[in-house]
Design a protein around this motif. Structure first.
Motif, PDB file in Angstrom:
ATOM      1  N   ALA A 138       7.557   4.971   3.913  1.00  0.00           N
ATOM      2  CA  ALA A 138       6.597   5.937   3.360  1.00  0.00           C
ATOM      3  C   ALA A 138       5.918   6.662   4.506  1.00  0.00           C
ATOM      4  O   ALA A 138       6.007   6.244   5.672  1.00  0.00           O
ATOM      5  N   HIS A 139       5.220   7.738   4.186  1.00  0.00           N
ATOM      6  CA  HIS A 139       4.400   8.402   5.189  1.00  0.00           C
ATOM      7  C   HIS A 139       3.251   7.481   5.560  1.00  0.00           C
ATOM      8  O   HIS A 139       2.782   6.684   4.751  1.00  0.00           O
ATOM      9  N   GLU A 140       2.763   7.604   6.792  1.00  0.00           N
ATOM     10  CA  GLU A 140       1.732   6.674   7.254  1.00  0.00           C
ATOM     11  C   GLU A 140       0.431   6.796   6.454  1.00  0.00           C
ATOM     12  O   GLU A 140      -0.334   5.831   6.365  1.00  0.00           O
ATOM     13  N   ASN A 141       0.183   7.957   5.845  1.00  0.00           N
ATOM     14  CA  ASN A 141      -1.022   8.092   5.019  1.00  0.00           C
ATOM     15  C   ASN A 141      -0.981   7.179   3.802  1.00  0.00           C
ATOM     16  O   ASN A 141      -2.022   6.780   3.278  1.00  0.00           O
ATOM     17  N   VAL A 142       0.224   6.855   3.330  1.00  0.00           N
ATOM     18  CA  VAL A 142       0.353   5.911   2.224  1.00  0.00           C
ATOM     19  C   VAL A 142      -0.157   4.542   2.656  1.00  0.00           C
ATOM     20  O   VAL A 142      -0.960   3.905   1.963  1.00  0.00           O
ATOM     21  N   LEU A 143       0.284   4.077   3.806  1.00  0.00           N
ATOM     22  CA  LEU A 143      -0.176   2.783   4.316  1.00  0.00           C
ATOM     23  C   LEU A 143      -1.671   2.810   4.609  1.00  0.00           C
ATOM     24  O   LEU A 143      -2.393   1.851   4.298  1.00  0.00           O
ATOM     25  N   ALA A 148      -6.948   0.670   3.254  1.00  0.00           N
ATOM     26  CA  ALA A 148      -8.350   1.062   3.461  1.00  0.00           C
ATOM     27  C   ALA A 148      -9.329   0.097   2.808  1.00  0.00           C
ATOM     28  O   ALA A 148     -10.408  -0.173   3.343  1.00  0.00           O
ATOM     29  N   SER A 149      -8.962  -0.429   1.654  1.00  0.00           N
ATOM     30  CA  SER A 149      -9.858  -1.331   0.924  1.00  0.00           C
ATOM     31  C   SER A 149      -9.480  -2.794   1.092  1.00  0.00           C
ATOM     32  O   SER A 149      -9.979  -3.657   0.371  1.00  0.00           O
ATOM     33  N   GLY A 150      -8.573  -3.077   2.026  1.00  0.00           N
ATOM     34  CA  GLY A 150      -8.161  -4.456   2.254  1.00  0.00           C
ATOM     35  C   GLY A 150      -7.074  -4.883   1.289  1.00  0.00           C
ATOM     36  O   GLY A 150      -6.755  -4.194   0.322  1.00  0.00           O
ATOM     37  N   ALA A 153      -7.316  -4.829  -2.766  1.00  0.00           N
ATOM     38  CA  ALA A 153      -7.084  -3.633  -3.569  1.00  0.00           C
ATOM     39  C   ALA A 153      -5.597  -3.450  -3.851  1.00  0.00           C
ATOM     40  O   ALA A 153      -5.181  -3.249  -4.989  1.00  0.00           O
ATOM     41  N   VAL A 154      -4.783  -3.484  -2.813  1.00  0.00           N
ATOM     42  CA  VAL A 154      -3.331  -3.382  -2.941  1.00  0.00           C
ATOM     43  C   VAL A 154      -2.728  -4.568  -2.195  1.00  0.00           C
ATOM     44  O   VAL A 154      -2.901  -4.681  -0.983  1.00  0.00           O
ATOM     45  N   PRO A 155      -2.028  -5.471  -2.864  1.00  0.00           N
ATOM     46  CA  PRO A 155      -1.460  -6.641  -2.184  1.00  0.00           C
ATOM     47  C   PRO A 155      -0.593  -6.234  -1.000  1.00  0.00           C
ATOM     48  O   PRO A 155       0.142  -5.243  -1.053  1.00  0.00           O
ATOM     49  N   THR A 156      -0.667  -6.999   0.079  1.00  0.00           N
ATOM     50  CA  THR A 156       0.081  -6.671   1.290  1.00  0.00           C
ATOM     51  C   THR A 156       1.589  -6.619   1.040  1.00  0.00           C
ATOM     52  O   THR A 156       2.299  -5.887   1.724  1.00  0.00           O
ATOM     53  N   ALA A 157       2.054  -7.372   0.055  1.00  0.00           N
ATOM     54  CA  ALA A 157       3.494  -7.392  -0.240  1.00  0.00           C
ATOM     55  C   ALA A 157       4.008  -6.045  -0.730  1.00  0.00           C
ATOM     56  O   ALA A 157       5.215  -5.795  -0.709  1.00  0.00           O
TER      57      ALA A 157
END
Length: 334
Positions: A138-143, A148-150, A153-157
């Motif tokens: 993905a584009h780095e802005n997706v990551l 941003a919220s840890g 918010a979005v699981p690391t997997a």
């Protein structure tokens, strides 16, 4: 929505009249819709965002992965299409219905880079080969947005394992030149489109959403002008079936949601967004407030096709985003 494609195609006797939805074949695979665009291109619908599947000698390339809840069904559907390993998942944005299946599908896949190659290059095997799983690009802005919220918010997997920061990422797999092109500040600031050059298929992500007006997520960097710029770029990249109009040859555009477009469909969609933007600008120049602009119904003529009066993204919300962006630009003297 994808089921409607098949009904239209059958009723039309698979004729080609400028609408891409008449040029594809559709089937049911479990509870999901499967549309075959080319001999080695499929669209899986009903799992969240549309998923593009490309198959070939190197394996399976996926564009987006659907929602987490539907990941098992998506994997079963892919297995019915091909026994080949999943090699890459390319995410067009950070939306949950586009990245939710990342973990399940990547674990079911196989890295394109074997451990020996990584070791021979003096690189960390786990880093380069995603521990043997399929890569998630993905584009780095997706990551950046996901982290941003840890991890709560979005699981690391679900995070991409590979990112790029520049205008475009290119690779060659399955005999196909694949260009992942960043569309800055459109639906979000992390949008990409995925252009399969030999197959002439473009996965647009939520830059196009045929079920409603395009969602402009201003909290995550989306802008109306960026959306129009992205639609114009797609117009430049797509080709219609001219001069031999009875041939099925054309560029297929697979939206984030809804049915498959061709260039004429895209033209109507782009024009609708642009016309509404211009109408709102004209009303602002007349000194109208937001309430007055909404009352003037600047989406007239398009509301029945793209509008929604309820749900997470309504016509009023779309008009409000346009108004606020244009009003702010006017204050800045743009």
């Amino acid at each position: 929505m994808l089921a409607a494609i098949w009904a239209i195609a059958v009723a039309a006797g698979m004729s080609f009249d400028g609408s891409a939805q008449r040029a594809v074949a559709q089937d049911k695979s479990g509870g999901l819709d499967v549309v075959q665009l080319r001999s080695n291109f499929y669209v899986i619908g009903g799992a969240g965002g549309n998923i593009v599947v490309q198959t070939g000698p190197d394996g399976v390339i996926l564009v987006d992965s659907g929602s987490t809840a539907m990941a098992d069904e998506v994997l079963a559907t892919i297995r019915r299409l091909t026994p080949l390993p999943i090699r890459y998942i390319i995410n067009t944005s950070m939306d949950p219905d586009h990245v939710g299946g990342n973990d399940k599908l990547a674990r079911a896949g196989l890295s394109i880079l074997p451990g020996a190659v990584a070791a021979g290059a003096g690189l960390n095997d786990d880093l380069v080969s995603n521990s043997g799983r399929a890569s998630v690009l993905a584009h780095e802005n997706v990551l950046t947005r996901m982290t941003a919220s840890g991890p709560q918010a979005v699981p690391t997997a679900l995070w991409p394992t590979k990112t790029f920061a520049y205008r475009m990422y290119s690779m060659y797999l399955n005999g196909e030149g694949i260009q992942v092109i960043h569309m800055p500040a459109a639906h979000t600031d992390g949008d990409t489109i995925v252009f399969f050059r030999r197959g002439d298929v473009i996965a647009t992500g939520d830059v196009i959403d045929t079920t409603r007006w395009p969602v402009i997520d201003i909290k995550r960097g989306g802008t109306v002008q960026g959306e129009i710029d992205a639609l114009n770029r797609l117009m430049d990249l797509s080709i219609h079936n001219l001069p031999i109009q009875w041939h099925p040859d054309r560029t297929f555009l697979v939206p984030g949601h809804g049915f498959v477009y061709d260039k004429l469909d895209l033209l109507e969609y782009r024009d609708a967004v642009t016309v509404v933007r211009d109408r709102v600008l004209d009303l602002i120049n007349q000194g109208m407030s937001l309430a007055q602009v909404k009352a003037a119904n600047p989406t007239l003529g398009y509301r029945s096709q793209y509008g929604a009066d309820s749900g997470p993204w309504t016509t009023d919300m779309f008009v409000e985003v346009i108004y606020n962006e244009l009003a702010a630009n006017r204050k800045k003297g743009k």
